[in-house]
Structures are given as structure tokens and as C-alpha cells.
Design a protein around this motif. Structure first.
Motif, PDB file in Angstrom:
ATOM      1  N   LYS A 237     -83.842  70.684  84.329  1.00 23.98           N
ATOM      2  CA  LYS A 237     -83.171  69.388  84.393  1.00 23.98           C
ATOM      3  C   LYS A 237     -82.933  68.798  83.008  1.00 23.98           C
ATOM      4  CE  LYS A 237     -83.142  64.977  86.785  1.00 23.98           C
ATOM      5  NZ  LYS A 237     -83.804  64.071  87.747  1.00 23.98           N
ATOM      6  N   ALA A 238     -83.885  68.979  82.093  1.00 20.98           N
ATOM      7  CA  ALA A 238     -83.712  68.453  80.735  1.00 20.98           C
ATOM      8  C   ALA A 238     -82.506  69.084  80.061  1.00 20.98           C
ATOM      9  CB  ALA A 238     -84.972  68.698  79.913  1.00 20.98           C
ATOM     10  N   LEU A 239     -82.344  70.393  80.254  1.00 21.33           N
ATOM     11  CA  LEU A 239     -81.193  71.083  79.678  1.00 21.33           C
ATOM     12  C   LEU A 239     -79.893  70.573  80.287  1.00 21.33           C
ATOM     13  CD1 LEU A 239     -79.881  73.295  77.962  1.00 21.33           C
ATOM     14  CD2 LEU A 239     -80.350  74.907  79.830  1.00 21.33           C
ATOM     15  N   LEU A 240     -79.902  70.391  81.614  1.00 20.16           N
ATOM     16  CA  LEU A 240     -78.709  69.889  82.294  1.00 20.16           C
ATOM     17  C   LEU A 240     -78.336  68.497  81.783  1.00 20.16           C
ATOM     18  CD1 LEU A 240     -79.497  71.000  85.957  1.00 20.16           C
ATOM     19  CD2 LEU A 240     -77.711  71.920  84.465  1.00 20.16           C
ATOM     20  N   THR A 241     -79.353  67.663  81.585  1.00 23.95           N
ATOM     21  CA  THR A 241     -79.093  66.314  81.086  1.00 23.95           C
ATOM     22  C   THR A 241     -78.496  66.364  79.683  1.00 23.95           C
ATOM     23  OG1 THR A 241     -80.923  65.435  82.401  1.00 23.95           O
ATOM     24  CG2 THR A 241     -80.145  64.077  80.568  1.00 23.95           C
ATOM     25  N   GLN A 242     -78.990  67.277  78.847  1.00 23.35           N
ATOM     26  CA  GLN A 242     -78.452  67.407  77.495  1.00 23.35           C
ATOM     27  C   GLN A 242     -77.020  67.924  77.513  1.00 23.35           C
ATOM     28  OE1 GLN A 242     -81.298  69.862  75.437  1.00 23.35           O
ATOM     29  NE2 GLN A 242     -82.623  68.137  74.918  1.00 23.35           N
ATOM     30  N   LEU A 243     -76.737  68.877  78.413  1.00 21.69           N
ATOM     31  CA  LEU A 243     -75.374  69.384  78.539  1.00 21.69           C
ATOM     32  C   LEU A 243     -74.428  68.273  78.983  1.00 21.69           C
ATOM     33  CD1 LEU A 243     -76.004  72.866  80.216  1.00 21.69           C
ATOM     34  CD2 LEU A 243     -75.233  72.425  77.871  1.00 21.69           C
ATOM     35  N   PHE A 244     -74.909  67.453  79.924  1.00 24.12           N
ATOM     36  CA  PHE A 244     -74.070  66.343  80.373  1.00 24.12           C
ATOM     37  C   PHE A 244     -73.872  65.333  79.253  1.00 24.12           C
ATOM     38  CE2 PHE A 244     -73.511  62.141  82.284  1.00 24.12           C
ATOM     39  CZ  PHE A 244     -72.324  62.379  82.968  1.00 24.12           C
ATOM     40  N   ALA A 245     -74.927  65.090  78.477  1.00 19.26           N
ATOM     41  CA  ALA A 245     -74.799  64.170  77.345  1.00 19.26           C
ATOM     42  C   ALA A 245     -73.731  64.663  76.376  1.00 19.26           C
ATOM     43  CB  ALA A 245     -76.148  64.033  76.630  1.00 19.26           C
ATOM     44  N   GLY A 246     -73.712  65.979  76.144  1.00 19.86           N
ATOM     45  CA  GLY A 246     -72.680  66.551  75.284  1.00 19.86           C
ATOM     46  C   GLY A 246     -71.292  66.334  75.852  1.00 19.86           C
ATOM     47  N   LEU A 247     -71.150  66.511  77.182  1.00 20.58           N
ATOM     48  CA  LEU A 247     -69.859  66.276  77.840  1.00 20.58           C
ATOM     49  C   LEU A 247     -69.424  64.831  77.679  1.00 20.58           C
ATOM     50  CD1 LEU A 247     -67.527  67.097  79.726  1.00 20.58           C
ATOM     51  CD2 LEU A 247     -69.048  66.581  81.663  1.00 20.58           C
ATOM     52  N   VAL A 248     -70.368  63.900  77.867  1.00 22.63           N
ATOM     53  CA  VAL A 248     -70.059  62.473  77.737  1.00 22.63           C
ATOM     54  C   VAL A 248     -69.562  62.157  76.329  1.00 22.63           C
ATOM     55  CG1 VAL A 248     -71.093  60.158  77.682  1.00 22.63           C
ATOM     56  CG2 VAL A 248     -71.590  61.703  79.575  1.00 22.63           C
ATOM     57  N   ILE A 249     -70.206  62.737  75.314  1.00 22.30           N
ATOM     58  CA  ILE A 249     -69.802  62.486  73.925  1.00 22.30           C
ATOM     59  C   ILE A 249     -68.407  63.042  73.655  1.00 22.30           C
ATOM     60  CG2 ILE A 249     -70.297  63.054  71.511  1.00 22.30           C
ATOM     61  CD1 ILE A 249     -73.280  62.961  72.234  1.00 22.30           C
ATOM     62  N   VAL A 250     -68.136  64.268  74.122  1.00 22.02           N
ATOM     63  CA  VAL A 250     -66.823  64.880  73.905  1.00 22.02           C
ATOM     64  C   VAL A 250     -65.725  64.059  74.573  1.00 22.02           C
ATOM     65  CG1 VAL A 250     -65.389  66.901  74.416  1.00 22.02           C
ATOM     66  CG2 VAL A 250     -67.718  67.204  73.573  1.00 22.02           C
ATOM     67  N   VAL A 251     -65.945  63.693  75.835  1.00 20.80           N
ATOM     68  CA  VAL A 251     -64.953  62.883  76.548  1.00 20.80           C
ATOM     69  C   VAL A 251     -64.801  61.526  75.872  1.00 20.80           C
ATOM     70  CG1 VAL A 251     -64.373  61.768  78.744  1.00 20.80           C
ATOM     71  CG2 VAL A 251     -65.355  64.061  78.736  1.00 20.80           C
ATOM     72  N   GLY A 252     -65.921  60.960  75.410  1.00 20.52           N
ATOM     73  CA  GLY A 252     -65.869  59.673  74.719  1.00 20.52           C
ATOM     74  C   GLY A 252     -65.040  59.738  73.456  1.00 20.52           C
ATOM     75  N   LEU A 253     -65.181  60.815  72.695  1.00 20.30           N
ATOM     76  CA  LEU A 253     -64.379  60.985  71.486  1.00 20.30           C
ATOM     77  C   LEU A 253     -62.890  61.044  71.827  1.00 20.30           C
ATOM     78  CD1 LEU A 253     -66.586  63.615  69.606  1.00 20.30           C
ATOM     79  CD2 LEU A 253     -66.082  61.284  68.820  1.00 20.30           C
ATOM     80  N   TYR A 254     -62.559  61.756  72.906  1.00 16.94           N
ATOM     81  CA  TYR A 254     -61.156  61.879  73.321  1.00 16.94           C
ATOM     82  C   TYR A 254     -60.603  60.517  73.754  1.00 16.94           C
ATOM     83  CZ  TYR A 254     -57.067  63.134  76.120  1.00 16.94           C
ATOM     84  OH  TYR A 254     -55.809  63.198  76.646  1.00 16.94           O
ATOM     85  N   VAL A 255     -61.369  59.821  74.604  1.00 11.05           N
ATOM     86  CA  VAL A 255     -60.916  58.523  75.140  1.00 11.05           C
ATOM     87  C   VAL A 255     -60.783  57.500  74.005  1.00 11.05           C
ATOM     88  CG1 VAL A 255     -61.520  56.586  76.633  1.00 11.05           C
ATOM     89  CG2 VAL A 255     -61.861  58.926  77.429  1.00 11.05           C
ATOM     90  N   ALA A 256     -61.784  57.454  73.117  1.00 18.69           N
ATOM     91  CA  ALA A 256     -61.747  56.500  72.013  1.00 18.69           C
ATOM     92  C   ALA A 256     -60.579  56.780  71.096  1.00 18.69           C
ATOM     93  CB  ALA A 256     -63.064  56.538  71.223  1.00 18.69           C
ATOM     94  N   GLY A 257     -60.372  58.061  70.773  1.00 16.28           N
ATOM     95  CA  GLY A 257     -59.264  58.421  69.893  1.00 16.28           C
ATOM     96  C   GLY A 257     -57.923  58.117  70.494  1.00 16.28           C
TER      97      GLY A 257
END
Length: 264
Positions: A237-257
Motif C-alpha cells: 500500500k505504501a508503494l501504491l500511495t507513492q505511485l499515486f502521489a507521483g501521478l498527482v504531481i504529474v497531472v498537477g504540473l500539466y493542469v497548472a501549466g
């Protein structure tokens, strides 16, 4: 034909949101706005926020009943936190509707990046399973619960998110309750904040009810799949949460840009 395709995309978006909620316990709401804008094709960011809030609130309410049956909801703490947060959510939603839609998207993207980073850095899990709000503990707990609740609700209403990733650490910070109880108790606030935000946007005519229904329908199936996967992958679960955190950051960069480019 285009309408049918949009329906399928909305169902798929709902499924992805539900899958995320079932798999890592939160985060579906923070994906709702970018999915509605960039995948479903809702042109107005404000309508996307209002529509996402409806779906998030309904899904969270179902989760409350499940956690209540498992006795993992600290009701007095949860209700005080939610009540303070609802006030903040109404104020936040009112402010959010006055902000330019593209600027709001850019700010939303920055918020996603901050949430993703906080998921990577989070260490506190709470260590007081017997914490309880009563006459004896009110003087110690009430200020923290009200303060954290209002602040989280304000952000939740402004960005139109359920706020699970903010509420869980907020409850732990305010009470030191274990994460299991914080997750269960957080859903009370997620549903309350969501309904507060949704009602504010609905009264302004900023909800696509058809899309909201499709998100809910897709979310039911996605949540069931996510919950089943979570049981099988519990050790990771910790790994899954980290992978999701990475997804959130990538999508956030796209949306913000994208929001910043259009706004500027």
C-alpha cells in the motif's frame, strides 16, 4: 455519436476516480476536475468543480456508512471538524466562483503538486486510539479541531475537492488519532464539504447533473475493483500511495501549466 462517446468517457472517469478511492483510500476527488475538463470535455472549470463535488460527496457518504459499521469513526471529533469545515467550504466556494476559471485551474494544479509532495513526506500516523471529545478533553481538542477543520474546509470549497488528503492529516494533527480512525472520520467531512460546495455551485447553476450521474455510476464499479485490489496488494500500500502521489504531481504540473498559459 459524440454524446454517446462523452458518456463513455464520463463513465470511465468515474471508474478511475472510484478505483483510486478504493485502492489508496483517498484522492479520487483531486482527479475529478482535470478529468472533467480535459477528458470529459466540460468547458467551464467552474461547472467541472461543481459537478465533481456532487459525485465526491455522494461517494464519501456511502463510505461513511461502511466505516461506521466497522466502528472506525470518532463521531464527536468528526462532527466538530466537519461543522467548522462546512463554514470554511461555503466561504471557499464563494471565493472560488469569483476567480477566473483558467486562473483557478492553474491554482488547482499547484494545489495538486503540493498535495502530492505532502504524500511523499507524510510520516505522522497518530498513536492515541482512545482519543475522545468530551467535557474533559474539550478545552484541549476543540480549538485544534475547529482551526484545522475551518482551514481544510476553506481549501476544499475553493478548489471543489473532497479534501481527504488534507482532512486525514488534519484530524491526526488535531487529535493524534490513528490513521485508520482518521480515514473513517475524514469521510464525514469529505461528504459534508462536498455537499456544501456542490450546493453552492448548484444554486449558481454550475453543475452538469448528467455528467455527475455518470461519474457516480462509474465510481461504483471502480470502487469495487479498487477495494478488491487493495486487499490483494495490502503489503504494498505504501508503494501504491507513492505511485499515486507521483501521478498527482504529474497531472498537477500539466493542469497548472495549461491553466497558466491560457490565463496569461
Amino acid at each position: 455519436m459524440e454524446f454517446a462517446a462523452a458518456d463513455l468517457i464520463a463513465l470511465g472517469a468515474g471508474g478511475l476516480i472510484g478505483l483510486t478511492l478504493g485502492l489508496v483510500g483517498a484522492g479520487g476527488s483531486i482527479l475529478a476536475v482535470p478529468l472533467l475538463v480535459y477528458a470529459v470535455g466540460i468547458a467551464s472549470p467552474h461547472v467541472a468543480i461543481g459537478t465533481g463535488a456532487v459525485a465526491v460527496a455522494a461517494n464519501a457518504l456511502a463510505g461513511v456508512f461502511l466505516h461506521a459499521r466497522a466502528k472506525t469513526v470518532k463521531w464527536p471529533c468528526a462532527l466538530v471538524f466537519a461543522a467548522a469545515g462546512v463554514v470554511g467550504a461555503f466561504i471557499g466556494a464563494r471565493i472560488g466562483k469569483m476567480v477566473d476559471g483558467q486562473l483557478l485551474l492553474a491554482l488547482f494544479g499547484l494545489m495538486m503538486i503540493a498535495v502530492g509532495i505532502s504524500m511523499f513526506l507524510r510520516r505522522g500516523t497518530g498513536s492515541d486510539p482512545d482519543v475522545h471529545l468530551d467535557a474533559a478533553s474539550a478545552r484541549r481538542l476543540l480549538p485544534s479541531l475547529v482551526g484545522y477543520g475551518f482551514a481544510v474546509g476553506l481549501l476544499s470549497g475553493f478548489f471543489g475537492i473532497g479534501g481527504g488528503f488534507l482532512i486525514v492529516p488534519g484530524l491526526i494533527g488535531a487529535t493524534n488519532m490513528p490513521v485508520l480512525f482518521a480515514v473513517g472520520s475524514s469521510l464525514v467531512s469529505v461528504s459534508a464539504f462536498g455537499f456544501a460546495t456542490a450546493s453552492s455551485y448548484a444554486l449558481a447553476g454550475l453543475v452538469d447533473w448528467h455528467a455527475a450521474a455518470l461519474l457516480l455510476l462509474g465510481g461504483i464499479g471502480g470502487a469495487a475493483i479498487g477495494a478488491a485490489l487493495a486487499r490483494r496488494l495490502a503489503a504494498r500500500k505504501a508503494l501504491l500511495t507513492q505511485l499515486f502521489a507521483g501521478l498527482v504531481i504529474v497531472v498537477g504540473l500539466y493542469v497548472a501549466g495549461k491553466g497558466a498559459v491560457v490565463f496569461l
